[in-house]
Design an enzyme around this catalytic site. Structure first.
Site, PDB file in Angstrom:
ATOM      1  N   ALA A   1       0.858  -1.181   0.000  1.00 37.61           N
ATOM      2  CA  ALA A   1       0.000   0.000   0.000  1.00 37.61           C
ATOM      3  C   ALA A   1       0.895   1.232   0.000  1.00 37.61           C
ATOM      4  O   ALA A   1       2.070   1.150   0.356  1.00 37.61           O
ATOM      5  CB  ALA A   1      -0.881  -0.026   1.237  1.00 37.61           C
TER       6      ALA A   1
ATOM      7  N   GLY B   1       0.486  -5.168   0.684  1.00 41.61           N
ATOM      8  CA  GLY B   1      -0.616  -5.158  -0.275  1.00 41.61           C
ATOM      9  C   GLY B   1      -0.195  -5.720  -1.627  1.00 41.61           C
ATOM     10  O   GLY B   1      -1.023  -6.251  -2.375  1.00 41.61           O
TER      11      GLY B   1
ATOM     12  N   GLU C   1      -0.549  -9.315  -1.245  1.00 40.22           N
ATOM     13  CA  GLU C   1      -1.991  -9.598  -1.161  1.00 40.22           C
ATOM     14  C   GLU C   1      -2.615  -9.560  -2.555  1.00 40.22           C
ATOM     15  O   GLU C   1      -3.484 -10.372  -2.889  1.00 40.22           O
ATOM     16  CB  GLU C   1      -2.665  -8.579  -0.236  1.00 40.22           C
ATOM     17  CG  GLU C   1      -2.278  -8.785   1.233  1.00 40.22           C
ATOM     18  CD  GLU C   1      -2.893  -7.735   2.144  1.00 40.22           C
ATOM     19  OE1 GLU C   1      -2.633  -6.543   1.898  1.00 40.22           O
ATOM     20  OE2 GLU C   1      -3.629  -8.103   3.070  1.00 40.22           O
TER      21      GLU C   1
ATOM     22  N   GLU D   1       3.758  -5.792   7.227  1.00 35.60           N
ATOM     23  CA  GLU D   1       2.882  -4.803   7.867  1.00 35.60           C
ATOM     24  C   GLU D   1       3.197  -4.589   9.342  1.00 35.60           C
ATOM     25  O   GLU D   1       3.116  -3.460   9.845  1.00 35.60           O
ATOM     26  CB  GLU D   1       1.410  -5.215   7.712  1.00 35.60           C
ATOM     27  CG  GLU D   1       0.825  -4.938   6.333  1.00 35.60           C
ATOM     28  CD  GLU D   1       1.048  -6.058   5.324  1.00 35.60           C
ATOM     29  OE1 GLU D   1       1.897  -6.945   5.588  1.00 35.60           O
ATOM     30  OE2 GLU D   1       0.391  -6.045   4.275  1.00 35.60           O
TER      31      GLU D   1
HETATM   32  N1  3HC Z   1       4.621   3.492   0.102  1.00 30.09           N
HETATM   33  C1  3HC Z   1       5.091   4.714  -0.223  1.00 30.09           C
HETATM   34  N2  3HC Z   1       6.386   4.957  -0.472  1.00 30.09           N
HETATM   35  C2  3HC Z   1       7.232   3.913  -0.394  1.00 30.09           C
HETATM   36  C3  3HC Z   1       6.798   2.626  -0.066  1.00 30.09           C
HETATM   37  C4  3HC Z   1       5.424   2.422   0.184  1.00 30.09           C
HETATM   38  N3  3HC Z   1       4.919   1.230   0.460  1.00 30.09           N
HETATM   39  N4  3HC Z   1       7.865   1.808  -0.068  1.00 30.09           N
HETATM   40  C5  3HC Z   1       8.928   2.565  -0.381  1.00 30.09           C
HETATM   41  N5  3HC Z   1       8.549   3.831  -0.585  1.00 30.09           N
HETATM   42  C6  3HC Z   1       9.391   4.954  -0.999  1.00 30.09           C
HETATM   43  C7  3HC Z   1      10.427   5.315   0.045  1.00 30.09           C
HETATM   44  O1  3HC Z   1       9.895   6.208   0.995  1.00 30.09           O
HETATM   45  C8  3HC Z   1      11.514   5.941  -0.805  1.00 30.09           C
HETATM   46  O2  3HC Z   1      11.090   7.256  -1.106  1.00 30.09           O
HETATM   47  P1  3HC Z   1      12.187   8.419  -1.264  1.00 30.09           P
HETATM   48  O3  3HC Z   1      13.065   8.003  -2.398  1.00 30.09           O
HETATM   49  O4  3HC Z   1      11.365   9.614  -1.523  1.00 30.09           O
HETATM   50  O5  3HC Z   1      12.925   8.458   0.046  1.00 30.09           O
HETATM   51  C9  3HC Z   1      11.441   5.140  -2.110  1.00 30.09           C
HETATM   52  O6  3HC Z   1      10.152   4.514  -2.109  1.00 30.09           O
HETATM   53  C10 3HC Z   1      12.491   4.057  -2.220  1.00 30.09           C
HETATM   54  O7  3HC Z   1      12.447   3.281  -1.033  1.00 30.09           O
HETATM   55  P2  3HC Z   1      13.785   2.698  -0.368  1.00 30.09           P
HETATM   56  O8  3HC Z   1      14.785   3.779  -0.243  1.00 30.09           O
HETATM   57  O9  3HC Z   1      13.357   1.985   0.846  1.00 30.09           O
HETATM   58  O10 3HC Z   1      14.259   1.716  -1.517  1.00 30.09           O
HETATM   59  P3  3HC Z   1      14.922   0.281  -1.374  1.00 30.09           P
HETATM   60  O11 3HC Z   1      15.204  -0.166  -2.748  1.00 30.09           O
HETATM   61  O12 3HC Z   1      16.012   0.307  -0.379  1.00 30.09           O
HETATM   62  O13 3HC Z   1      13.786  -0.666  -0.748  1.00 30.09           O
HETATM   63  C11 3HC Z   1      11.605  -1.613  -0.517  1.00 30.09           C
HETATM   64  C12 3HC Z   1      12.620  -0.923  -1.467  1.00 30.09           C
HETATM   65  C13 3HC Z   1      12.138  -2.996  -0.128  1.00 30.09           C
HETATM   66  C14 3HC Z   1      10.313  -1.781  -1.275  1.00 30.09           C
HETATM   67  C15 3HC Z   1      11.430  -0.766   0.747  1.00 30.09           C
HETATM   68  O14 3HC Z   1      11.154   0.560   0.365  1.00 30.09           O
HETATM   69  C16 3HC Z   1      10.323  -1.205   1.647  1.00 30.09           C
HETATM   70  O15 3HC Z   1      10.499  -2.114   2.421  1.00 30.09           O
HETATM   71  N6  3HC Z   1       9.156  -0.550   1.566  1.00 30.09           N
HETATM   72  C17 3HC Z   1       8.054  -0.779   2.452  1.00 30.09           C
HETATM   73  C18 3HC Z   1       7.309  -2.012   2.083  1.00 30.09           C
HETATM   74  C19 3HC Z   1       6.137  -2.218   3.009  1.00 30.09           C
HETATM   75  O16 3HC Z   1       6.211  -2.064   4.207  1.00 30.09           O
HETATM   76  N7  3HC Z   1       4.988  -2.594   2.420  1.00 30.09           N
HETATM   77  C20 3HC Z   1       3.808  -2.810   3.164  1.00 30.09           C
HETATM   78  C21 3HC Z   1       3.028  -1.559   3.214  1.00 30.09           C
HETATM   79  S1  3HC Z   1       1.602  -1.725   4.247  1.00 30.09           S
HETATM   80  C22 3HC Z   1       0.462  -2.517   3.289  1.00 30.09           C
HETATM   81  O17 3HC Z   1       0.754  -2.904   2.205  1.00 30.09           O
HETATM   82  C23 3HC Z   1      -0.897  -2.659   3.877  1.00 30.09           C
HETATM   83  C24 3HC Z   1      -1.747  -3.631   3.144  1.00 30.09           C
HETATM   84  O18 3HC Z   1      -1.804  -4.824   3.880  1.00 30.09           O
HETATM   85  C25 3HC Z   1      -3.129  -3.129   2.963  1.00 30.09           C
END
Ligand code: 3HC
Ligand code: NAI
Length: 656
Positions: free
Chosen positions: A62, A101, A104, A124
């Site tokens: 998400a 997500g 998912e 999450e």
């Molecule tokens: N939403 C919005 N922005 C995100 C994002 C997300 N899910 N994931 C990463 N970004 C952004 C970062 O803030 C960063 O932005 P910036 O360049 O402006 O600082 C950019 O994307 C690049 O991120 P990283 O520097 O972390 O890049 P990496 O290549 O090192 O890592 C990644 C990539 C492994 C995808 C890492 O960013 C990550 O772990 N992201 C979070 C993933 C996550 O937690 N997903 C679950 C979200 S909750 C959800 O999905 C709820 C659902 O169940 C409904």
């Protein structure tokens, strides 16, 4: 630009998500997916759909930036329900990462194919929430419940091989991901109406002892609520009808999304990514990091060398003489072997890493290293000698760094020909494990040296936080203030074990006194001695730690410190209590009882006050940086967001 496009290739449709940087499922993507599904339903020639992503990754989840704001339709569960009930099969083609997500979404498809390097997970809980779009309901219909528990409560992704073995994906793509996905899509289409994941039976959860799972998880979570909520969602899904489980999961997800824990974890997520951004300047090229010199192969030098070797760099390590160099090589080999043992490094990678290490005893042999990191004794005279030698033997464009903890980087830099190439790279022990790297900006440090610090952190998988020059930079300075405050509480009536218990109850990995026993009480004593000249005579000063050091109680290495270790475990010692009580008398204080809340309130206030001072003096660039230092370097509970976040959100102390 549309972030979801649909291409028709004969009887197959290809739906492509293109939403840089990580294809997060923001509102526009959700709407785009729904629209694609509708468009395809009007194309009778389409027999199956391949869902894939542009850029470096499948969907990373998400859009976290939307959390904490009013939700915007269409909602992800509805989008997934629409795809899942499509009359033609959808196959997810996963490269890079499929997270939260994103996974998912893949699980709502009728088939999943991944490239060999892909990673999949439900992280999450790291954001203080649980999957909110069917993750806890679809996952145990694809993989055994034990695997589902590990994925959902641990938040760590798994690789494609493991995903295949557990049933999370159907196929691994040897080379062409899209072709493999198309082949599966055609096969599924030939089987008739696609089978929704939700209609599958649960894979047996028999044998799961939910009570002991919960007890163990409670211990590991150190006060964080989300992992326990994730387990509870799975436990409900294990017996409930799919639709009831979906509704219950969504309820939990929405409730947790609005929780202080989720806000704290989001804060740290973005603070970690914002940290170190100022180190990079446009057009500035960092030093090449494929060959790095390290001087001093003790505790820190060996750890730094290990981290560099594992990242693929060649390392040339310099010690005082050949015998010390051989010892240092042995330390690196041991550290690598330990990393293999705990599964952090593959055995063949460790062998290759060690083969990239060379050692010597003359700094002149470092001339081919674009970056040199000094990690010799914490003694200004020794460091000055080293830098004077580097100044003569290193080429002009080499970047020179010191790992000093407390010494004045400006003094060191001032002794060299070109102080713009000098910076501090303050690693934390063990350097090959700890994620934090304080990049210390001296008064004259130049853009290239700073960019090199940022590039190094990235290469080593560390978080770089910028710090100005002061006694202890950000982390050690806050912890020194905290240690002083804790010793004042001892004088006033608390005991080390009470303070440690309060910190652990709050969520710290260890209490401050147990930590000192691990690292040695002599480190702080040396620092107090160095500061003695500047200390005002009327300044409050607790003598307890000095007295412990005088009696040889230097921590675990001498068998006793704040605790005694004759049984191998930290045990409160009446001798320490006697010294503390005597010091209360000396300070003219009447001892009184302390509650955990009061202890934590004082610790947090002092951290926040020191943090404010660091901001005011320009040592730290942002409150978020301070929180990142405390969380990644000092065991501050991540789910509380760091001391500055707690101050900003009006929470001073909480032990809930
Ligand atoms: N939403 C919005 N922005 C995100 C994002 C997300 N899910 N994931 C990463 N970004 C952004 C970062 O803030 C960063 O932005 P910036 O360049 O402006 O600082 C950019 O994307 C690049 O991120 P990283 O520097 O972390 O890049 P990496 O290549 O090192 O890592 C990644 C990539 C492994 C995808 C890492 O960013 C990550 O772990 N992201 C979070 C993933 C996550 O937690 N997903 C679950 C979200 S909750 C959800 O999905 C709820 C659902 O169940 C409904
Ligand atoms: P250490 O005593 O374990 O190692 C220092 C090493 O430097 C020894 O192996 C010694 O032989 C070598 N050495 C000394 N003089 C040398 C010279 N002139 N040329 C080549 N090698 C020389 O010390 P440690 O703990 O590794 O600390 C090193 C530096 O890292 C210090 O500046 C310290 O403040 C800093 N640091 C230490 C941390 C820790 O937790 N130990 C954490 C962060 C920084």
């Amino acid at each position: 630009m549309e972030c979801v496009t649909t291409e028709i290739h004969g009887d197959l449709a290809r739906v492509i998500i293109d939403n840089p940087p990580v294809n997060a499922l923001g509102q526009a993507v959700r709407a785009g997916l729904l629209n694609a599904q509708k468009q395809i339903s009007h194309r009778p020639e389409v027999k199956a759909v391949v869902l894939c992503c542009a850029g470096r990754s499948f969907v990373a989840g998400a859009d976290i930036r939307e959390f904490g704001k009013p939700p915007m339709a269409p909602f992800l569960p509805d989008v997934l329900a629409a795809l899942e009930s499509s009359p033609v099969p959808w196959v997810a083609a996963i490269h890079g990462t499929a997270l939260g997500g994103g996974l998912e979404l893949a699980m709502a498809c009728h088939g999943r194919v991944a490239s060999g390097s892909a990673r999949m997970g439900l992280p999450e809980v790291n954001l203080g929430i649980i999957p909110g779009s069917g993750g806890t309901v679809r996952l145990p219909r694809l993989v055994p419940m034990a695997d589902a528990i590990a994925l959902v409560t641990g938040g760590k992704p798994v690789g494609a091989e493991q995903a295949l073995a557990s049933g999370l994906i159907d196929r691994l793509a040897e080379d062409d991901l899209i072709a493999t996905a198309e082949a599966l899509a055609r096969e599924l289409a030939a089987q008739g109406a696609p089978r929704p994941t939700l209609s599958r039976a649960l894979i047996s959860g028999a044998g799961i002892d939910w009570e002991s799972e919960e007890a163990a998880l409670r211990k590991r979570s150190r006060g964080a609520a989300a992992p326990l909520e994730a387990l509870a969602a799975l436990r409900f899904a294990a017996t409930a009808a799919a639709n009831d489980a979906l509704a219950a999961e969504r309820g939990r997800f929405l409730r947790l999304s609005a929780s202080p824990e989720a806000a704290a974890l989001r804060h740290i997520f973005f603070a970690e990514r914002a940290a170190g951004k100022s180190l990079k300047s446009q057009g500035v090229v960092p030093a090449d990091l494929s060959r790095v010199g390290v001087i001093g192969g003790g505790t820190m030098g060996a750890g730094i060398a290990t981290a560099l070797l594992v990242s693929g760099s060649e390392v040339h390590l310099i010690e005082r003489d050949t015998s010390a160099a051989a010892d240092a090589q042995g330390r690196v080999a041991e550290t690598l072997a330990a990393s293999v043992k705990r599964g952090a490094v593959a055995p063949d990678k460790a062998d290759a890493a060690l083969a990239r290490l060379t050692t010597g005893d003359d700094c002149a042999t470092l001339a081919g290293c674009p970056l040199v990191i000094e990690a010799v004794f914490e003694d200004m005279a020794v460091k000055q000698q080293v830098f004077a030698r580097l100044d003569t033997v290193m080429p002009d464009d080499a970047v020179l760094a010191s790992n000093t903890s407390y010494l004045d980087l400006n003094t060191l830099a001032g002794l060299t020909r070109d102080p713009s190439r000098i910076l501090g790279l303050h690693f934390f022990a063990p350097a090959h494990v700890m994620k934090l790297l304080e990049v210390v900006r001296g008064d004259q440090t130049g853009a290239r040296a700073l960019a090199t610090g940022a590039a190094l952190a990235r290469r080593l998988g560390k978080v770089a936080v910028v710090a100005g020059v002061c006694d202890g930079f950000i982390g050690n300075r806050i912890m020194s203030a905290c240690r002083r405050e804790c010793e004042f509480m001892l004088e006033e009536g608390a005991l080390p074990q009470q303070i440690d218990a309060a910190m652990e109850g709050f969520g710290f990995a260890m209490g401050i006194f147990a930590v000192q026993d691990m690292s040695g009480l002599d480190i702080a004593r040396a620092q107090r001695k160095a500061q003695a000249a500047n200390r005002l005579s009327r300044e409050r000063y607790a003598h307890i730690a000095d007295r412990l050091c005088e009696t040889g109680r230097l921590g675990r290495k001498t068998g006793k410190g704040w605790y005694e270790y004759s049984t191998g475990r930290a045990t409160p010692d009446p001798e320490v209590e006697r010294i503390i009580t005597e010091e209360s008398v000396r300070a003219g204080l009447t001892r009184r009882a302390f509650a955990s809340d009061e202890i934590m309130a004082r610790i947090l206030r002092i951290m926040q006050a020191e943090g404010q001072a660091l901001l005011k003096e320009g040592i730290a660039e942002s409150a978020g940086d301070i929180d990142v230092v405390m969380v990644t370097g000092f065991g501050f509970p991540r789910h509380k967001g760091g001391p500055m976040h707690m101050a900003a959100t009006g929470v001073i102390s909480s032990t809930d």
